[in-house]
Design a protein around this motif. Structure first.
Motif, PDB file in Angstrom:
ATOM      1  N   ILE A 341       0.612   1.565  -5.705  1.00  0.00           N
ATOM      2  CA  ILE A 341       0.394   0.250  -5.115  1.00  0.00           C
ATOM      3  C   ILE A 341      -1.118   0.039  -5.049  1.00  0.00           C
ATOM      4  O   ILE A 341      -1.835   0.830  -4.419  1.00  0.00           O
ATOM      5  N   GLY A 342      -1.588  -0.994  -5.712  1.00  0.00           N
ATOM      6  CA  GLY A 342      -3.018  -1.310  -5.652  1.00  0.00           C
ATOM      7  C   GLY A 342      -3.261  -2.189  -4.432  1.00  0.00           C
ATOM      8  O   GLY A 342      -2.489  -3.116  -4.173  1.00  0.00           O
ATOM      9  N   HIS A 343      -4.305  -1.874  -3.669  1.00  0.00           N
ATOM     10  CA  HIS A 343      -4.652  -2.740  -2.527  1.00  0.00           C
ATOM     11  C   HIS A 343      -6.162  -2.858  -2.468  1.00  0.00           C
ATOM     12  O   HIS A 343      -6.817  -2.242  -1.648  1.00  0.00           O
ATOM     13  N   MET A 344      -6.670  -3.635  -3.391  1.00  0.00           N
ATOM     14  CA  MET A 344      -8.119  -3.801  -3.473  1.00  0.00           C
ATOM     15  C   MET A 344      -8.457  -5.267  -3.711  1.00  0.00           C
ATOM     16  O   MET A 344      -7.605  -6.044  -4.132  1.00  0.00           O
ATOM     17  N   GLY A 345      -9.704  -5.608  -3.403  1.00  0.00           N
ATOM     18  CA  GLY A 345     -10.134  -6.986  -3.596  1.00  0.00           C
ATOM     19  C   GLY A 345      -9.769  -7.820  -2.391  1.00  0.00           C
ATOM     20  O   GLY A 345      -9.955  -7.405  -1.247  1.00  0.00           O
ATOM     21  N   CYS A 346      -9.180  -9.007  -2.649  1.00  0.00           N
ATOM     22  CA  CYS A 346      -8.921  -9.898  -1.505  1.00  0.00           C
ATOM     23  C   CYS A 346      -7.552  -9.631  -0.870  1.00  0.00           C
ATOM     24  O   CYS A 346      -6.842 -10.553  -0.484  1.00  0.00           O
ATOM     25  N   VAL A 347      -7.193  -8.364  -0.760  1.00  0.00           N
ATOM     26  CA  VAL A 347      -5.884  -8.015  -0.197  1.00  0.00           C
ATOM     27  C   VAL A 347      -5.972  -7.897   1.341  1.00  0.00           C
ATOM     28  O   VAL A 347      -6.958  -7.404   1.875  1.00  0.00           O
ATOM     29  N   THR A 348      -4.941  -8.396   2.001  1.00  0.00           N
ATOM     30  CA  THR A 348      -4.917  -8.373   3.477  1.00  0.00           C
ATOM     31  C   THR A 348      -3.558  -7.842   3.956  1.00  0.00           C
ATOM     32  O   THR A 348      -2.699  -7.492   3.144  1.00  0.00           O
ATOM     33  N   ASP A 349      -3.362  -7.894   5.287  1.00  0.00           N
ATOM     34  CA  ASP A 349      -2.076  -7.465   5.855  1.00  0.00           C
ATOM     35  C   ASP A 349      -0.918  -8.278   5.264  1.00  0.00           C
ATOM     36  O   ASP A 349       0.168  -7.756   5.038  1.00  0.00           O
ATOM     37  N   LYS A 350      -1.170  -9.534   4.977  1.00  0.00           N
ATOM     38  CA  LYS A 350      -0.113 -10.413   4.463  1.00  0.00           C
ATOM     39  C   LYS A 350       0.490  -9.855   3.158  1.00  0.00           C
ATOM     40  O   LYS A 350       1.709  -9.728   3.030  1.00  0.00           O
ATOM     41  N   GLU A 351      -0.371  -9.505   2.231  1.00  0.00           N
ATOM     42  CA  GLU A 351       0.122  -9.043   0.922  1.00  0.00           C
ATOM     43  C   GLU A 351       0.770  -7.654   1.039  1.00  0.00           C
ATOM     44  O   GLU A 351       1.803  -7.392   0.428  1.00  0.00           O
ATOM     45  N   ILE A 352       0.164  -6.785   1.844  1.00  0.00           N
ATOM     46  CA  ILE A 352       0.709  -5.415   1.872  1.00  0.00           C
ATOM     47  C   ILE A 352       2.039  -5.377   2.637  1.00  0.00           C
ATOM     48  O   ILE A 352       2.959  -4.651   2.252  1.00  0.00           O
ATOM     49  N   LEU A 353       2.149  -6.183   3.691  1.00  0.00           N
ATOM     50  CA  LEU A 353       3.418  -6.179   4.432  1.00  0.00           C
ATOM     51  C   LEU A 353       4.540  -6.747   3.564  1.00  0.00           C
ATOM     52  O   LEU A 353       5.671  -6.246   3.582  1.00  0.00           O
ATOM     53  N   THR A 354       4.227  -7.763   2.796  1.00  0.00           N
ATOM     54  CA  THR A 354       5.224  -8.329   1.873  1.00  0.00           C
ATOM     55  C   THR A 354       5.658  -7.264   0.860  1.00  0.00           C
ATOM     56  O   THR A 354       6.836  -7.133   0.517  1.00  0.00           O
ATOM     57  N   GLU A 377       7.510  -1.432  10.256  1.00  0.00           N
ATOM     58  CA  GLU A 377       7.110  -1.170  11.641  1.00  0.00           C
ATOM     59  C   GLU A 377       5.876  -0.256  11.687  1.00  0.00           C
ATOM     60  O   GLU A 377       4.917  -0.521  12.431  1.00  0.00           O
ATOM     61  N   ALA A 378       5.891   0.783  10.849  1.00  0.00           N
ATOM     62  CA  ALA A 378       4.763   1.725  10.835  1.00  0.00           C
ATOM     63  C   ALA A 378       3.487   1.024  10.361  1.00  0.00           C
ATOM     64  O   ALA A 378       2.399   1.265  10.884  1.00  0.00           O
ATOM     65  N   ALA A 379       3.646   0.148   9.385  1.00  0.00           N
ATOM     66  CA  ALA A 379       2.464  -0.552   8.848  1.00  0.00           C
ATOM     67  C   ALA A 379       1.920  -1.552   9.862  1.00  0.00           C
ATOM     68  O   ALA A 379       0.704  -1.648  10.071  1.00  0.00           O
ATOM     69  N   ILE A 380       2.827  -2.269  10.502  1.00  0.00           N
ATOM     70  CA  ILE A 380       2.393  -3.298  11.472  1.00  0.00           C
ATOM     71  C   ILE A 380       1.585  -2.657  12.613  1.00  0.00           C
ATOM     72  O   ILE A 380       0.581  -3.208  13.055  1.00  0.00           O
ATOM     73  N   LYS A 381       2.005  -1.452  13.015  1.00  0.00           N
ATOM     74  CA  LYS A 381       1.290  -0.740  14.092  1.00  0.00           C
ATOM     75  C   LYS A 381      -0.190  -0.569  13.746  1.00  0.00           C
ATOM     76  O   LYS A 381      -1.052  -0.640  14.625  1.00  0.00           O
ATOM     77  N   VAL A 382      -0.478  -0.338  12.474  1.00  0.00           N
ATOM     78  CA  VAL A 382      -1.878  -0.125  12.059  1.00  0.00           C
ATOM     79  C   VAL A 382      -2.682  -1.411  12.234  1.00  0.00           C
ATOM     80  O   VAL A 382      -3.868  -1.376  12.568  1.00  0.00           O
ATOM     81  N   PHE A 383      -2.042  -2.550  12.031  1.00  0.00           N
ATOM     82  CA  PHE A 383      -2.767  -3.832  12.104  1.00  0.00           C
ATOM     83  C   PHE A 383      -2.902  -4.364  13.528  1.00  0.00           C
ATOM     84  O   PHE A 383      -3.626  -5.303  13.769  1.00  0.00           O
ATOM     85  N   LYS A 384      -2.139  -3.751  14.447  1.00  0.00           N
ATOM     86  CA  LYS A 384      -2.142  -4.301  15.821  1.00  0.00           C
ATOM     87  C   LYS A 384      -3.436  -3.994  16.560  1.00  0.00           C
ATOM     88  O   LYS A 384      -4.029  -2.954  16.356  1.00  0.00           O
TER      89      LYS A 384
END
Ligand SMILES: Cc1ncc(COP(=O)(O)O)c(C=O)c1O
Length: 384
Positions: A341-354, A377-384
């Protein structure tokens, strides 16, 4: 009904390009030897130096990242020169191939894929071999999802008076890589990853130690001759030796302004957070990260072992067909064994959670025993 033409690109480059950058690319051509271009070239070069955290010379090349790798090697090499090349993935292997192509003698140091080259391994090889001209390191090995810490490696390389050549093609701009602090002599990067630009430009910084070697080197590249780039940049107005891809400079100027506006440290924190959220989700779904140790996981790409009972092709196809999300498979000997999974550039919580949502659903659909919602749930915890 589908609102977007393209699938969401969650591959390790090319990455999505912000709308404002796409818009400036429709601008009219200008004289590439005129004042306007000179000003744009100066702004882009100075802003890139901020991203690279360097006071060294830095050049923008019209090519993909591999062109900058070739520029780094071809400007310092002469027949038979020894270059130490640890190989721990497809892109670190590429350095070895370029050294061979330019008549050098690569000293290959094989490292298990998923692991990183340890400073001790390099030290032993440098003591043994003598007269090694340079050491090549891929700071972010996109094919295995590992990130190589450079502090100790740099000390070892410098102790042996060799040049440190580093590929940051898939990490510069998203990860913390202080070129001067790490004493990197030749640092290369590319446009289509963390810079959120189309493919087509590459960047290279050159230290004073590297210039000393380049000046002594008889056999040299032509299109990628770094002295030619330096000479052109010193002109008034500054220019490039050959016709630059103007449209991409418009894009680069915009993208660097966006990066600096967000703040380089904020951009890096965003990448770290997205990477951590991805890893937490993967672990919560009881999947296995590919890198041997989590502390060596990349902040721009996460590599995961394909679980038993699912084919990599089916997983990627399902995610694309049902959710419009593109992730990557493994390369070379990792084909069919991992997904990335690439997560670079203009990537945010929106794209990764989707993406995590689509991953959970797809795995379930393909017969895996996953607890739907655990990854999210585990991912959302990181963004909280
Ligand atoms: C670490 C790394 N090095 C080199 C390259 C090659 O770059 P390019 O395809 O832009 O030539 C890539 C591309 O994915 C990469 O990720």
């Amino acid at each position: 009904m589908r609102g977007f033409d393209e699938d969401l690109l969650m591959i390790p480059g090319p990455t999505f390009v912000p709308d404002s950058t796409l818009r400036v690319m429709s601008r009219q051509m200008i004289n590439h030897r005129g004042k306007k271009f000179g000003e744009m070239l100066t702004e882009c070069t100075e802003n890139l130096k901020k991203v690279f955290r360097t006071k060294n010379d830095l050049f923008i090349l019209t090519c993909s990242g591999t062109g900058a790798m070739e520029a780094a090697i071809s400007n310092i090499i002469e027949d038979g020169d020894k270059i130490l090349c640890p190989v721990y993935g497809k892109f670190s292997e590429r350095f070895k191939l370029i050294v061979e192509a330019f008549g050098g003698k690569p000293i290959e140091l094989p490292v298990e894929w998923g692991d990183i080259p340890q400073p001790e391994l390099l030290e032993e090889a440098l003591d043994r071999e003598k007269n090694v001209k340079a050491v090549t390191i891929t700071q972010n090995e996109t094919s295995t999802g590992v990130r190589v810490p450079l502090e100790e490696i740099s000390k070892v390389v410098k102790k042996h008076n060799a040049l440190l050549v580093v590929d940051t093609i898939s990490s510069m701009g998203g990860d913390y890589i202080p070129v001067d602090g790490l004493k990197i002599d030749l640092c290369v990067s590319g446009s289509q990853k963390c810079f959120s630009l189309p493919p087509g430009l590459a960047f290279i910084s050159v230290s004073e130690e590297a210039w000393e070697v380049i000046r002594r080197t008889k056999r040299r590249a032509f299109y990628f001759s770094l002295p030619a780039y330096l000479e052109s940049y010193k002109k008034n107005p500054p220019e490039q030796p050959y016709t630059p891809a103007l449209t991409f400079y418009y894009a680069l100027q915009n993208s660097l302004r966006l990066l600096l506006e967000e703040g380089l440290d904020n951009v890096i924190s965003r990448h770290r957070k997205v990477a951590q959220a991805t890893r937490e989700a993967i672990k919560a779904l009881e999947l296995e990260l590919f890198p041997k140790r989590e502390e060596n996981c990349s902040v721009t790409v996460t590599a995961v072992r394909i679980p038993n009972g699912v084919s990599d092709k089916d997983l990627r196809e399902h995610m694309q067909k049902e959710y419009g999300i593109l992730i990557s498979g493994g390369q070379s000997k990792l084909k069919g064994k991992i997904f990335r999974i690439g997560h670079m550039g203009c990537v945010t919580d929106k794209e990764i959670l989707t993406t995590i949502y689509a991953l959970e659903q797809s795995l379930k659909k393909l017969g895996q025993r996953v607890e739907i919602g655990a990854g999210l749930e585990a991912a959302i915890k990181v963004f909280k």
